[in-house]
Design a protein around this motif. Structure first.
Motif, short mmCIF file in Angstrom:
data_model
loop_
_atom_site.label_atom_id
_atom_site.label_comp_id
_atom_site.label_asym_id
_atom_site.label_seq_id
_atom_site.Cartn_x
_atom_site.Cartn_y
_atom_site.Cartn_z
N PHE A 166 -0.54 3.40 7.95
CA PHE A 166 0.59 3.15 7.78
C PHE A 166 1.34 3.28 6.41
CE2 PHE A 166 4.42 0.34 7.02
CZ PHE A 166 5.40 0.41 8.11
N TYR A 167 0.28 2.75 5.47
CA TYR A 167 0.52 2.77 4.16
C TYR A 167 0.18 4.16 3.41
CZ TYR A 167 1.64 -1.98 5.01
OH TYR A 167 2.08 -3.29 5.51
N THR A 168 0.99 4.73 2.64
CA THR A 168 0.73 6.06 2.10
C THR A 168 -0.26 6.11 1.00
OG1 THR A 168 2.67 5.77 0.81
CG2 THR A 168 2.97 7.24 3.00
N MET A 169 -0.43 5.13 0.45
CA MET A 169 -1.38 5.21 -0.73
C MET A 169 -2.82 5.43 -0.41
SD MET A 169 -0.06 2.26 -3.30
CE MET A 169 -1.17 2.87 -4.79
N PHE A 170 -3.09 4.98 1.02
CA PHE A 170 -4.56 5.38 1.27
C PHE A 170 -4.75 6.59 2.01
CE2 PHE A 170 -3.37 0.79 2.17
CZ PHE A 170 -4.24 0.52 0.88
N MET A 220 5.70 7.15 9.75
CA MET A 220 5.19 7.74 8.42
C MET A 220 4.69 9.02 8.70
SD MET A 220 4.98 4.90 5.89
CE MET A 220 6.06 3.69 5.72
N HIS A 221 4.43 9.70 7.91
CA HIS A 221 3.90 11.21 8.01
C HIS A 221 2.48 11.09 7.64
CE1 HIS A 221 7.98 13.28 7.44
NE2 HIS A 221 8.10 12.16 8.57
N MET A 275 -0.53 10.37 9.27
CA MET A 275 -1.21 10.03 10.22
C MET A 275 -2.51 10.68 10.65
SD MET A 275 0.54 7.36 11.50
CE MET A 275 1.40 6.89 12.97
N GLU A 320 -6.98 -2.59 13.94
CA GLU A 320 -6.33 -3.21 13.13
C GLU A 320 -6.39 -2.95 11.41
OE1 GLU A 320 -6.05 -7.78 13.75
OE2 GLU A 320 -7.77 -7.36 14.82
N HIS A 350 10.71 9.84 5.70
CA HIS A 350 9.17 9.35 5.27
C HIS A 350 8.93 8.14 5.42
CE1 HIS A 350 5.93 8.74 2.45
NE2 HIS A 350 5.40 10.13 3.02
N ARG A 408 0.83 -3.77 9.58
CA ARG A 408 1.80 -2.74 9.59
C ARG A 408 3.10 -3.27 8.94
NH1 ARG A 408 0.13 2.21 12.24
NH2 ARG A 408 2.48 3.05 12.35
N GLU A 437 -4.60 1.11 11.72
CA GLU A 437 -3.37 1.11 11.86
C GLU A 437 -2.57 0.79 10.41
OE1 GLU A 437 -1.76 -1.55 14.91
OE2 GLU A 437 -2.06 -3.51 13.77
N VAL A 438 -3.35 -0.33 9.78
CA VAL A 438 -2.72 -0.44 8.37
C VAL A 438 -2.96 0.75 7.53
CG1 VAL A 438 -3.26 -2.08 6.53
CG2 VAL A 438 -2.83 -2.95 8.85
N GLY A 465 0.79 -1.12 -0.06
CA GLY A 465 -0.01 0.10 -0.03
C GLY A 465 0.87 1.18 -0.03
N GLY A 466 1.98 1.13 -0.48
CA GLY A 466 2.91 2.15 -0.44
C GLY A 466 3.94 2.36 1.01
N GLU A 517 7.23 9.70 -2.48
CA GLU A 517 8.56 9.25 -2.43
C GLU A 517 8.60 8.07 -3.60
OE1 GLU A 517 10.53 11.10 -1.10
OE2 GLU A 517 9.52 12.23 0.19
#
Lengths: 451, 179
Positions: free
Chosen positions: B82-86, B1-2, B4, B75, A353, A186, B78-79, A167-168, B139
């Protein structure tokens, strides 16, 4: 002269992304050979003989990694393909999967057979969703043609292949973070030991290999490990995909025979054809953003004056003092106009990042480096900042669960080592640093506090 | 990750929403890819499905995902965080994510970002007044040899120039791309 190609030779054949065309051009021969004529251990033996080393960046011998796989009775084993290609400067796996997806599927089948896996996974970065669809189409074709599913080619061997997206998150290229992510969590790297070979996906023995590594198993099985090992120099055997980017006449993905000289690769007609716009070479990062940057005089020659070659050993010659690493083959070239401080800042920002935040030296350290480099780049820094960067570096490296901390620290250390005067220039010429590029005339709030 | 900036479930109506039959078919197919009892592995791909349908991943949608997978809502949060695409907040119809890491920077991604800001009259992180475009930076997108690069939803746009950016924006305005 361009060397032999073992992976992407057939990329330009129209329709090679389809099963029929791929098969007509000799595709799936390694599956046929392995499943009909070889035992799994014999396949592992060929991979050992080939000298193949992990193509994702670490360069660990693949055959040895495979032989570490635990084989307890009644517990499933897994092969997981790492297609989370995220190292800045690296885009070779994307090319391979997009252009010739069946090569990866074939490699997955042959490798899964060698490891005794009956379900294998390809974990691909979420940004490559369109490639996930390409792979799923290839898998469906392979299944329809009896290369996947039950009793493949009448051998009694069963295999299912599943593609799962991320997911990036750069960190998911680290194998234990990848496994966490594949479990729907995560991407926090796990403490090792236990290694994935003992406790990997869902606690079961697992091998994680890069896309290119798995693809290389195909020619190794077809031609034999010894034949593969004849290409290259010493412990750098076979061919390697190089992702060339930056200020080049012809950036792109190249398959090279290990041992081509760096000079030939940058300037040769078969490769990148030199620096774009008639400019001069200033620096090069030969193996992805995590490896040390080399100034021009150390790119084509080693410190000892020998020709620098595209091998694991030659690129590392001189250690961190005057060498670098082959890494993932992410070959980034900088022309004379490029600002090393700014480039280092973008990488520091990248790592800050992408730090998962689990270990404080990395979480805090990468953030500090980003901020300190930001103020240096924008003309608000001091000479002490350069020393401070070096100190932060020492506090990160070796103090984290996974190598992301080292990967963030080393490029900064190397940039200061080789281009210290450029960092100092940003301190002694603040107004010029502020007005060139995209400098901030006003410092950020945290920079004001620090000044 | 930024990434948040998740809206508190307290400030959003957190009642799970009902997914369409079409979405449920897709989601069930993903769950079926994993062994019995390992359905949590489907989570990330399900979040992609949710985002493709709604444009972003809202708390109510994440609560529905938690119900489907029989896991706690946290759950899922938190996922997703964490992942920047969402995207955890509403975005425009089209999200431009422009790569700005080293290999793109040295061939001019800063110029491209500045140009898009000017052209769309929006700052990085913002959405145009008509709700059409959101501009973000990314990035390394893994396309360094074809830099500068931007990704919109799942489509890559490579070798960017100002002229090419104009064309891309016009094409999206005319809804020529179906993501």
């Amino acid at each position: 002269m361009a060397g032999r190609k073992l992976l992407i030779e057939n990329v330009h054949i129209p329709g090679i992304e389809t099963f029929d065309v791929y098969r007509k051009n000799g595709g799936y021969a390694s599956v046929e050979k392995a499943l009909k004529k070889m035992t799994p251990d014999e396949v592992v033996e060929e991979v050992k003989k080939s000298g193949l080393r992990g193509r994702g960046g670490a360069g660990f011998p693949t055959g040895m990694k495979w032989s570490f796989l635990a084989k307890p009775e009644g517990v499933p084993r897994y092969l997981v393909c790492n297609a989370d290609e995220s190292e800045p400067g690296t885009f070779k796996d994307r090319y391979l999967m997009e252009k010739i997806p069946h090569l990866l599927i074939e490699g997955m089948i042959t490798s899964s057979y060698a490891l005794g896996a009956n379900v294998s996974y390809i974990y691909i970065r979420g940004e490559f969703m369109y490639i996930l669809h390409i792979l799923e189409k290839a898998i469906a074709e392979a299944r329809a043609n009896g290369m996947l599913g039950k009793n493949i080619m009448g051998s009694g061997y069963d295999l299912d292949l599943v593609v799962a997206p991320g997911g990036g998150a750069y960190i998911c290229g680290e194998e234990t973070a990848l496994l966490e992510s594949l479990e729907g969590k995560r991407g926090n790297p796990r403490m090792k030991p236990p290694f994935p070979a003992v406790k990997g996906l869902w606690g079961c023995p697992t091998v994680v290999n890069n896309v290119e590594t798995i693809a290389a198993v195909v020619p190794i099985v077809n031609n034999g490990g010894e034949e593969y090992a004849k290409i290259g120099i010493e412990r750098s055997t076979g061919t390697k995909l190089i992702s060339a980017s930056g200020n080049l006449v012809r950036p792109g993905v190249y398959e090279i025979e290990m041992g081509v000289s760096v000079e030939e690769f940058i300037y040769g007609d078969d490769y990148c054809q030199g620096i774009a716009n008639g400019k001069q070479l200033k620096a090069c990062i030969p193996g992805g953003s995590s490896v040390p940057i080399l100034p021009a005089h150390l790119v084509t020659k080693t410190a000892a004056g020998e020709n620098r070659l595209m091998t694991y050993e030659s690129l590392a010659d001189g250690g961190f003092a005057s060498g670098s690493m082959l890494g993932s083959g992410g070959f980034i070239v900088f022309d004379e106009d490029q600002c090393i401080v700014r480039n280092t800042y973008t990488f520091a920002r990248f790592y800050a990042h992408e730090s998962c935040g689990q270990c404080s030296p990395c979480r805090e350290g990468t953030g500090w480096m980003e901020k300190v480099l930001h103020r240096l780049e924008n003309g608000h820094g001091t000479m002490e900042d350069i020393t401070l960067l070096e100190e932060i570096n020492k506090k990160i490296e070796g103090n984290t669960i996974c190598p992301l901390g080292d990967a963030a620290a080393w490029p900064v250390a190397a940039a200061i080592r080789h281009f210290r005067e450029e960092f100092e220039w940003h301190v002694t010429h603040p107004s010029e640093a502020q007005t060139r590029n995209y400098g901030l005339i006003q410092p950020r709030v945290e920079e004001i506090k620090a000044l | 990750m930024h990434n948040m900036k998740i809206e508190s479930p307290i400030t959003q109506d957190s009642t799970p929403i009902v997914f369409s039959a079409e979405m449920m078919t897709e989601i069930n197919a993903v769950i079926a890819m994993f062994p019995e009892g390992k359905s949590k592995s489907a989570l990330i791909r399900i979040l992609h499905i949710v985002q493709t349908h709604y444009g972003w991943t809202s708390v109510p949608a994440m609560n529905t995902v938690a119900e489907i997978l029989n896991i706690q809502p946290i759950e899922v949060y938190e996922v997703a965080s964490f992942y920047t695409m969402f995207h955890l907040n509403p975005v425009g119809n089209y999200v431009f994510e422009v790569c700005r890491t080293g290999p793109c920077m040295i061939v001019g991604s800063d110029d491209i970002i500045a140009y898009i800001e000017e052209k769309l009259n929006v700052k990085v992180g913002g959405t145009t007044a008509d709700g059409m475009f959101t501009l973000k930076t990314a990035e390394c997108l893994g396309a360094c040899g074809y830099a500068p690069v931007l990704q919109c939803q799942y489509k890559f746009h490579e070798h960017l120039t100002k002229e090419k950016v104009d064309e891309i924006i016009e094409a999206y305005r005319a809804a020529q791309f179906v993501n």
